[in-house]
Motif scaffolding. Structure first.
Motif, mmCIF file in Angstrom:
data_model
loop_
_atom_site.group_PDB
_atom_site.id
_atom_site.type_symbol
_atom_site.label_atom_id
_atom_site.label_comp_id
_atom_site.label_asym_id
_atom_site.label_seq_id
_atom_site.Cartn_x
_atom_site.Cartn_y
_atom_site.Cartn_z
ATOM 1 N N PHE A 197 -50.946 3.919 6.547
ATOM 2 C CA PHE A 197 -52.372 4.103 6.308
ATOM 3 C C PHE A 197 -52.426 5.608 6.614
ATOM 4 O O PHE A 197 -52.014 6.419 7.497
ATOM 5 N N GLU A 198 -53.353 6.039 5.694
ATOM 6 C CA GLU A 198 -53.590 7.505 5.578
ATOM 7 C C GLU A 198 -54.862 7.994 5.904
ATOM 8 O O GLU A 198 -55.720 7.534 5.196
ATOM 9 N N PHE A 199 -55.035 9.174 6.691
ATOM 10 C CA PHE A 199 -56.532 9.602 6.871
ATOM 11 C C PHE A 199 -56.310 11.069 7.190
ATOM 12 O O PHE A 199 -55.137 11.824 7.322
ATOM 13 N N THR A 200 -57.589 12.013 6.922
ATOM 14 C CA THR A 200 -57.445 13.188 7.451
ATOM 15 C C THR A 200 -57.998 13.720 8.849
ATOM 16 O O THR A 200 -59.098 12.938 9.085
ATOM 17 N N ILE A 201 -57.266 14.403 9.579
ATOM 18 C CA ILE A 201 -57.555 14.622 10.934
ATOM 19 C C ILE A 201 -58.142 16.068 11.072
ATOM 20 O O ILE A 201 -57.651 16.926 10.185
ATOM 21 N N ALA A 202 -59.457 16.372 11.681
ATOM 22 C CA ALA A 202 -60.017 17.771 11.806
ATOM 23 C C ALA A 202 -59.520 18.641 12.889
ATOM 24 O O ALA A 202 -58.727 17.821 13.821
ATOM 25 N N PRO A 203 -59.467 19.655 12.862
ATOM 26 C CA PRO A 203 -59.128 20.532 14.049
ATOM 27 C C PRO A 203 -59.706 19.972 15.432
ATOM 28 O O PRO A 203 -60.870 19.727 15.593
ATOM 29 N N GLY A 204 -58.805 19.967 16.401
ATOM 30 C CA GLY A 204 -59.299 19.578 17.626
ATOM 31 C C GLY A 204 -59.575 17.988 17.703
ATOM 32 O O GLY A 204 -59.888 17.654 18.987
ATOM 33 N N GLN A 205 -59.610 17.120 16.794
ATOM 34 C CA GLN A 205 -59.961 15.784 16.905
ATOM 35 C C GLN A 205 -58.690 14.867 17.391
ATOM 36 O O GLN A 205 -57.611 15.355 17.391
ATOM 37 N N GLU A 206 -59.013 13.971 18.162
ATOM 38 C CA GLU A 206 -58.227 13.067 18.636
ATOM 39 C C GLU A 206 -58.555 11.443 18.197
ATOM 40 O O GLU A 206 -59.572 10.993 18.251
ATOM 41 N N VAL A 207 -57.298 11.034 17.487
ATOM 42 C CA VAL A 207 -57.555 9.716 16.892
ATOM 43 C C VAL A 207 -56.592 8.709 17.592
ATOM 44 O O VAL A 207 -55.300 9.176 17.643
ATOM 45 N N THR A 208 -56.923 7.485 17.679
ATOM 46 C CA THR A 208 -55.997 6.491 18.161
ATOM 47 C C THR A 208 -55.927 5.521 17.196
ATOM 48 O O THR A 208 -56.870 4.780 16.780
ATOM 49 N N CYS A 209 -54.557 4.984 16.682
ATOM 50 C CA CYS A 209 -54.139 3.958 15.793
ATOM 51 C C CYS A 209 -53.628 2.805 16.219
ATOM 52 O O CYS A 209 -52.542 3.161 17.018
ATOM 53 N N THR A 210 -54.273 1.781 16.235
ATOM 54 C CA THR A 210 -53.627 0.585 16.885
ATOM 55 C C THR A 210 -53.043 -0.231 16.120
ATOM 56 O O THR A 210 -53.782 -0.754 15.130
ATOM 57 N N PHE A 211 -51.628 -0.715 15.880
ATOM 58 C CA PHE A 211 -50.873 -1.677 15.274
ATOM 59 C C PHE A 211 -50.926 -3.027 15.997
ATOM 60 O O PHE A 211 -50.479 -2.957 17.245
ATOM 61 N N HIS A 212 -51.357 -3.960 15.395
ATOM 62 C CA HIS A 212 -51.119 -5.191 16.153
ATOM 63 C C HIS A 212 -50.199 -6.231 15.446
ATOM 64 O O HIS A 212 -50.481 -6.274 13.971
ATOM 65 N N ASN A 213 -49.356 -6.832 16.029
ATOM 66 C CA ASN A 213 -48.136 -7.771 15.318
ATOM 67 C C ASN A 213 -48.480 -9.009 16.011
ATOM 68 O O ASN A 213 -48.737 -9.408 17.141
ATOM 69 N N TYR A 214 -48.143 -10.104 15.235
ATOM 70 C CA TYR A 214 -48.280 -11.331 15.441
ATOM 71 C C TYR A 214 -46.859 -12.005 15.287
ATOM 72 O O TYR A 214 -46.388 -11.843 14.179
ATOM 73 N N LYS A 215 -46.644 -13.198 15.914
ATOM 74 C CA LYS A 215 -45.656 -13.987 15.651
ATOM 75 C C LYS A 215 -46.087 -15.514 15.052
ATOM 76 O O LYS A 215 -46.283 -16.264 15.914
ATOM 77 N N PRO A 216 -45.857 -15.844 13.994
ATOM 78 C CA PRO A 216 -46.242 -17.102 13.637
ATOM 79 C C PRO A 216 -45.333 -18.187 14.217
ATOM 80 O O PRO A 216 -44.343 -17.910 14.663
ATOM 81 N N ALA A 217 -45.904 -19.343 14.424
ATOM 82 C CA ALA A 217 -45.397 -20.488 15.080
ATOM 83 C C ALA A 217 -44.476 -21.293 13.936
ATOM 84 O O ALA A 217 -44.366 -20.859 12.896
ATOM 85 N N GLN A 218 -43.348 -22.010 14.603
ATOM 86 C CA GLN A 218 -42.447 -22.704 13.893
ATOM 87 C C GLN A 218 -42.193 -24.043 14.130
ATOM 88 O O GLN A 218 -41.739 -24.225 15.377
ATOM 89 N N ILE A 219 -41.984 -24.872 13.296
ATOM 90 C CA ILE A 219 -41.644 -26.408 13.905
ATOM 91 C C ILE A 219 -40.245 -27.036 12.971
ATOM 92 O O ILE A 219 -40.230 -26.889 11.853
ATOM 93 N N THR A 220 -39.276 -27.323 13.653
ATOM 94 C CA THR A 220 -38.019 -27.706 12.787
ATOM 95 C C THR A 220 -37.973 -29.174 13.076
ATOM 96 O O THR A 220 -38.028 -29.795 14.284
ATOM 97 N N LEU A 221 -37.828 -29.917 11.928
ATOM 98 C CA LEU A 221 -37.637 -31.429 12.073
ATOM 99 C C LEU A 221 -36.316 -31.428 11.757
ATOM 100 O O LEU A 221 -35.486 -31.278 10.802
ATOM 101 N N ALA A 222 -35.436 -32.422 12.754
ATOM 102 C CA ALA A 222 -34.080 -32.387 12.610
ATOM 103 C C ALA A 222 -33.804 -34.181 12.893
ATOM 104 O O ALA A 222 -34.494 -34.821 13.582
ATOM 105 N N LYS A 223 -32.656 -34.329 12.039
ATOM 106 C CA LYS A 223 -32.450 -35.896 11.922
ATOM 107 C C LYS A 223 -30.852 -35.899 12.821
ATOM 108 O O LYS A 223 -29.865 -35.241 12.496
ATOM 109 N N GLU A 224 -30.853 -36.991 13.400
ATOM 110 C CA GLU A 224 -29.388 -37.354 14.027
ATOM 111 C C GLU A 224 -29.377 -39.062 14.059
ATOM 112 O O GLU A 224 -30.591 -39.783 13.973
#
Length: 327
Positions: free
Chosen positions: A115-142
């Motif tokens: 993500f690209e943006f322009t910041i002004a003199p003296g400006q303070e910016v907070t950028c938050t990145f959010h990650n998620y982990k999808p779930a998973q199911i394994t079907l196994a046979k014995e």
């Protein structure tokens, strides 16, 4: 013209200082489930690029010159935790709380975001990145014995195209990228789906991280064996379906002298009585679940006596099996 650039009570130097005042960028990392990371982050400002790791709840504060700023996360680097995706990035002005306008240059959920943006003199910016982990199911046979094949397993959810897999002993099918919710894991047990001579025995689901059992409302019918799994964000679950091969008992009658036409009666523990004469095709019990069975010879024709009985596996006829002969 010079006067237009001056302000009451200020000097030219003060105005220049205002124009060159440094700005500040804070990069914050969040994840669901909590505790994710470390993730590979980057910040490009001017001619400099900073690369650094951040985990859930961590942040990095950096002073930058006014101008173009690019914030980056990459999931394609080898040291990135497996299975995570980036949900997006949001940048806000710390003073106003308003969103900072910019350009989303790259966004691949399981790879990279920029993500690209322009910041002004003296400006303070907070950028938050959010990650998620999808779930998973394994079907196994014995299977027991080993080597069984052709079992029909399913993963079912209203928002998921039902996912089926024909699996054999030791095989598995992984379904990933799953959202939280309740899923049904099932095996088809009807006569058309179940391989001949096999029966469903048990089903267990465990959390891959904790090893603890999960699942509820287990049920077995003539058509399916099923279990409900309440899947949380980022949870990995393995469900193992166990099948056993049924056996068959063949009963043969042999007389001495050979060829007697007399019928000898038998009473098996698994079904109704039957009779055989010497030379008849052996009686076949059909498939029987693993267990202990007995067969007793009934009243003998006049002049005949039981001389003995023995049992052996059909594929190993020289291997005797213990037999108790009653008087």
């Amino acid at each position: 013209v010079l006067a237009l650039g001056m302000y009451a009570g200020t000097s030219k130097d003060a105005a220049n200082a205002l124009q060159t005042a440094p700005a500040q960028v804070t990069i914050l990392k969040t994840s669901d489930p909590a505790g994710g990371g470390p993730f590979s982050m980057g910040l490009v400002s001017g001619w400099e690029m900073f690369v650094f790791p951040l985990s859930d709840g961590e942040s990095l504060v950096r002073t930058v010159p006014a101008g173009a700023v690019r914030v980056i996360e990459t999931l394609s680097w080898p040291d990135t935790p497996a299975g995570w995706r980036v949900d997006g990035v949001s940048c806000v002005d710390d003073a106003t709380g308003g969103a900072v306008a910019g350009t989303l240059l790259v966004y691949v959920p399981d790879s990279d975001i920029s993500f690209e943006f322009t910041i002004a003199p003296g400006q303070e910016v907070t950028c938050t990145f959010h990650n998620y982990k999808p779930a998973q199911i394994t079907l196994a046979k014995e299977t027991e014995p080993a080597g069984g094949s052709g079992f029909d397993l399913w993963l079912i959810h209203p928002n998921l195209n039902s996912t089926g897999a024909l699996l054999g002993d030791g095989e598995s099918s992984v379904v990933n990228g799953l959202a939280p919710g309740t899923y049904t894991v099932a095996e088809a047990t009807d006569a058309l789906s179940m391989p001949e001579g096999w029966q469903f025995e048990s089903l267990s689901c465990v959390d891959d991280d904790t090893g603890l059992a999960v699942g509820r409302d287990f049920q077995v019918t003539d058509t399916a064996a099923a279990l409900y799994v309440d899947l949380a964000m980022g949870q990995y679950v393995t469900c193992t379906f166990y099948n056993v091969q049924m056996g068959r008992i063949l009963v043969d009658e042999v007389t001495d002298p050979a060829g007697s036409p007399l019928e000898f009666g038998f009473n098996p523990s698994w079904g109704g009585a039957f009779s055989l004469a010497d030379g008849d095709e052996p009686y076949d019990s059909g498939f029987l679940p693993p267990g202990t069975y007995s067969v007793a010879q009934g009243d003998l024709p006049e002049g005949w006596a039981l001389d003995g009985a023995w049992c052996a596996p059909v594929d190993a006829p020289d291997v005797d099996t213990d037999v108790e002969v009653a008087a």
